[in-house]
Design an enzyme around this catalytic site. Structure first.
Site, PDB file in Angstrom:
ATOM      1  N   GLY A  12       0.826  -1.214   0.000  1.00 38.58           N
ATOM      2  CA  GLY A  12       0.000   0.000   0.000  1.00 38.58           C
ATOM      3  C   GLY A  12       0.851   1.251   0.000  1.00 38.58           C
ATOM      4  N   VAL A  69      -3.277  -7.459  -1.795  1.00 41.42           N
ATOM      5  CA  VAL A  69      -2.670  -8.186  -0.672  1.00 41.42           C
ATOM      6  C   VAL A  69      -3.695  -8.972   0.146  1.00 41.42           C
ATOM      7  CG1 VAL A  69      -0.644  -6.695  -0.490  1.00 41.42           C
ATOM      8  CG2 VAL A  69      -2.716  -6.124   0.817  1.00 41.42           C
ATOM      9  N   ASN A  95       1.635  -2.524   5.427  1.00 48.90           N
ATOM     10  CA  ASN A  95       0.974  -1.245   5.672  1.00 48.90           C
ATOM     11  C   ASN A  95      -0.437  -1.142   5.086  1.00 48.90           C
ATOM     12  OD1 ASN A  95       0.879   1.896   5.957  1.00 48.90           O
ATOM     13  ND2 ASN A  95       0.652   1.516   3.755  1.00 48.90           N
ATOM     14  N   SER A 147      -3.158  -0.124  14.818  1.00 47.02           N
ATOM     15  CA  SER A 147      -3.874   1.149  15.010  1.00 47.02           C
ATOM     16  C   SER A 147      -4.166   1.348  16.486  1.00 47.02           C
ATOM     17  CB  SER A 147      -5.199   1.123  14.242  1.00 47.02           C
ATOM     18  OG  SER A 147      -6.000   2.233  14.620  1.00 47.02           O
ATOM     19  N   TYR A 160     -12.620  -3.148  11.953  1.00 43.89           N
ATOM     20  CA  TYR A 160     -11.261  -2.576  11.890  1.00 43.89           C
ATOM     21  C   TYR A 160     -10.494  -2.873  13.187  1.00 43.89           C
ATOM     22  CZ  TYR A 160      -7.737   1.092  10.946  1.00 43.89           C
ATOM     23  OH  TYR A 160      -6.576   1.791  10.721  1.00 43.89           O
ATOM     24  N   ALA A 162     -11.001  -5.293  15.300  1.00 45.73           N
ATOM     25  CA  ALA A 162     -10.703  -6.733  15.375  1.00 45.73           C
ATOM     26  C   ALA A 162      -9.507  -7.071  14.490  1.00 45.73           C
ATOM     27  CB  ALA A 162     -11.925  -7.545  14.952  1.00 45.73           C
TER      28      ALA A 162
HETATM   29  P1  NAP Z   1      -4.514   5.411   2.812  1.00 45.92           P
HETATM   30  O1  NAP Z   1      -3.975   6.735   2.439  1.00 45.92           O
HETATM   31  O2  NAP Z   1      -5.934   5.098   2.556  1.00 45.92           O
HETATM   32  O3  NAP Z   1      -3.573   4.283   2.183  1.00 45.92           O
HETATM   33  C1  NAP Z   1      -3.911   2.939   2.262  1.00 45.92           C
HETATM   34  C2  NAP Z   1      -3.051   2.180   1.284  1.00 45.92           C
HETATM   35  O4  NAP Z   1      -3.459   0.806   1.322  1.00 45.92           O
HETATM   36  C3  NAP Z   1      -3.205   2.674  -0.129  1.00 45.92           C
HETATM   37  O5  NAP Z   1      -1.933   2.860  -0.684  1.00 45.92           O
HETATM   38  C4  NAP Z   1      -3.932   1.522  -0.810  1.00 45.92           C
HETATM   39  O6  NAP Z   1      -3.426   1.282  -2.103  1.00 45.92           O
HETATM   40  C5  NAP Z   1      -3.521   0.340  -0.001  1.00 45.92           C
HETATM   41  N1  NAP Z   1      -4.445  -0.774  -0.177  1.00 45.92           N
HETATM   42  C6  NAP Z   1      -5.736  -0.849   0.233  1.00 45.92           C
HETATM   43  N2  NAP Z   1      -6.256  -2.038  -0.085  1.00 45.92           N
HETATM   44  C7  NAP Z   1      -5.269  -2.735  -0.718  1.00 45.92           C
HETATM   45  C8  NAP Z   1      -5.184  -4.029  -1.273  1.00 45.92           C
HETATM   46  N3  NAP Z   1      -6.216  -4.882  -1.221  1.00 45.92           N
HETATM   47  N4  NAP Z   1      -4.037  -4.417  -1.852  1.00 45.92           N
HETATM   48  C9  NAP Z   1      -2.973  -3.578  -1.909  1.00 45.92           C
HETATM   49  N5  NAP Z   1      -2.986  -2.340  -1.381  1.00 45.92           N
HETATM   50  C10 NAP Z   1      -4.129  -1.924  -0.792  1.00 45.92           C
HETATM   51  O7  NAP Z   1      -4.326   5.159   4.387  1.00 45.92           O
HETATM   52  P2  NAP Z   1      -3.139   5.497   5.396  1.00 45.92           P
HETATM   53  O8  NAP Z   1      -3.676   6.451   6.373  1.00 45.92           O
HETATM   54  O9  NAP Z   1      -1.875   5.780   4.695  1.00 45.92           O
HETATM   55  O10 NAP Z   1      -3.051   4.068   6.134  1.00 45.92           O
HETATM   56  C11 NAP Z   1      -1.946   3.206   6.051  1.00 45.92           C
HETATM   57  C12 NAP Z   1      -2.055   2.182   7.169  1.00 45.92           C
HETATM   58  O11 NAP Z   1      -2.069   2.854   8.429  1.00 45.92           O
HETATM   59  C13 NAP Z   1      -3.341   1.348   7.126  1.00 45.92           C
HETATM   60  O12 NAP Z   1      -3.056   0.021   7.519  1.00 45.92           O
HETATM   61  C14 NAP Z   1      -4.216   2.013   8.153  1.00 45.92           C
HETATM   62  O13 NAP Z   1      -5.180   1.145   8.667  1.00 45.92           O
HETATM   63  C15 NAP Z   1      -3.193   2.431   9.181  1.00 45.92           C
HETATM   64  N6  NAP Z   1      -3.621   3.502  10.069  1.00 45.92           N
HETATM   65  C16 NAP Z   1      -3.909   4.735   9.595  1.00 45.92           C
HETATM   66  C17 NAP Z   1      -4.326   5.724  10.486  1.00 45.92           C
HETATM   67  C18 NAP Z   1      -4.665   7.110  10.037  1.00 45.92           C
HETATM   68  O14 NAP Z   1      -5.118   7.904  10.881  1.00 45.92           O
HETATM   69  N7  NAP Z   1      -4.487   7.475   8.787  1.00 45.92           N
HETATM   70  C19 NAP Z   1      -4.438   5.430  11.838  1.00 45.92           C
HETATM   71  C20 NAP Z   1      -4.131   4.159  12.293  1.00 45.92           C
HETATM   72  C21 NAP Z   1      -3.712   3.206  11.396  1.00 45.92           C
HETATM   73  P3  NAP Z   1      -4.057   1.985  -3.403  1.00 45.92           P
HETATM   74  O15 NAP Z   1      -3.948   3.451  -3.159  1.00 45.92           O
HETATM   75  O16 NAP Z   1      -3.206   1.472  -4.512  1.00 45.92           O
HETATM   76  O17 NAP Z   1      -5.484   1.504  -3.405  1.00 45.92           O
END
Ligand code: NAP
Length: 252
Positions: A12, A69, A95, A147, A160, A162
């Site tokens: 991701g 993934v 990620n 998270s 989420y 879980a």
């Molecule tokens: P984001 O901007 O939405 O990025 C998520 C990434 O995951 C994107 O690059 C997306 O790829 C990729 N993705 C989603 N489904 C996929 C799949 N089936 N196969 C391959 N890639 C996939 O979110 P983010 O905030 O950067 O989050 C990154 C991580 O941090 C996540 O695990 C999220 O749960 C965690 N997190 C985020 C926060 C927050 O506040 N932002 C807080 C706690 C945890 P594409 O763009 O190519 O679809």
């Protein structure tokens, strides 16, 4: 440079925390494979390619790999492709993640499964081939993105929470399995980060959350990437099975 000569795969990595992580690992000397969701329209691919171009601009090698993934076969192929292209793999950052928020009475089984498959199933799908490779080489580091919600729960996020709590249990168990092979496994638990994932959230809810954060503001993708870099690097050589919170004190 803390990662000179290392080879990494970040899932991701076309945007948000994954993108920031791929760039930070490269800045510290690593070659980086950038995974993106294999979209037909090509936007995700183009985003991943722009990350690759930045990394190549730093003089590192970059590899763009489309793979869902949530699926085992494509994930296995992706890890294999990265190992083939770079010669080995030292760092895996799990990620990729999604949200499908709804209170339990409105949550569909489809959205339950989707969130579990992308956020947690992906850790099985990508870590298994990477761990086998790292175990053979007797070195490596896996960083899983959990998270704050795994630790504190949240209305509308049973799926989420879980998945992310599962990621923490997965991290600790795999850390125990791989420690004897000098492979470390850790997790980072971000709080509320300013990325696409959170941008669409109602401003009133965001302000309510912000007021509960002792440091008084949301984090950035780079704040999480810095924690991932630390755990992936030899600076954390005596740390395994740990969950590092990056949340401005929101939950402590
Ligand atoms: P984001 O901007 O939405 O990025 C998520 C990434 O995951 C994107 O690059 C997306 O790829 C990729 N993705 C989603 N489904 C996929 C799949 N089936 N196969 C391959 N890639 C996939 O979110 P983010 O905030 O950067 O989050 C990154 C991580 O941090 C996540 O695990 C999220 O749960 C965690 N997190 C985020 C926060 C927050 O506040 N932002 C807080 C706690 C945890 P594409 O763009 O190519 O679809």
């Amino acid at each position: 440079m803390r990662l000179a000569g290392k080879r990494a795969l970040v899932t991701g990595a076309s945007q948000g925390i994954g993108r920031a992580t791929a760039l930070m690992l490269a800045r510290e000397g690593a070659d980086v494979a950038i995974n993106h969701y294999p979209d037909k329209a090509g936007t995700h691919r183009r985003n991943a390619e722009s990350v690759a171009a930045e990394i190549e601009g730093m003089g590192r090698r970059a590899l763009v790999v489309g793979a869902d993934v949530a699926l085992e076969e494509p994930s296995n192929r992706m890890v294999e492709e990265a190992i083939q292209a770079f010669g080995s793999l030292d760092i895996l950052v799990n990620n990729a993640g999604i949200l499908r928020d709804a209170t339990l009475r409105n949550l569909t089984r489809e959205h339950w499964d989707e969130v579990l498959d992308v956020n947690l199933g992906s850790m099985f799908n990508c870590s298994k081939p990477a761990a086998i490779h790292m175990r053979e080489r007797e070195k490596g580091s896996i960083v899983n993105i959990a998270s704050v919600i795994a630790l504190m729960g949240n209305i509308g996020q049973t799926n989420y929470a879980a998945a992310k709590a599962g990621a923490i249990g997965f991290t600790k168990s795999l850390a125990r399995e791989l420690a004897r092979y000098h492979v470390r496994v850790n997790a980072v638990a971000p709080g509320f980060m300013d990325t696409d994932m959170t941008r669409a959230i109602d401003p009133e809810i965001k302000e309510h959350v912000r007021q509960q954060i002792p440091l008084g503001h949301f984090g950035t993708a780079d704040d999480v990437a810095a924690a991932i870099l630390f755990l992936a690097s030899d600076d954390a050589r005596y740390i395994t099975g740990e969950v590092l919170s990056v949340n401005g004190g929101w939950y402590m």
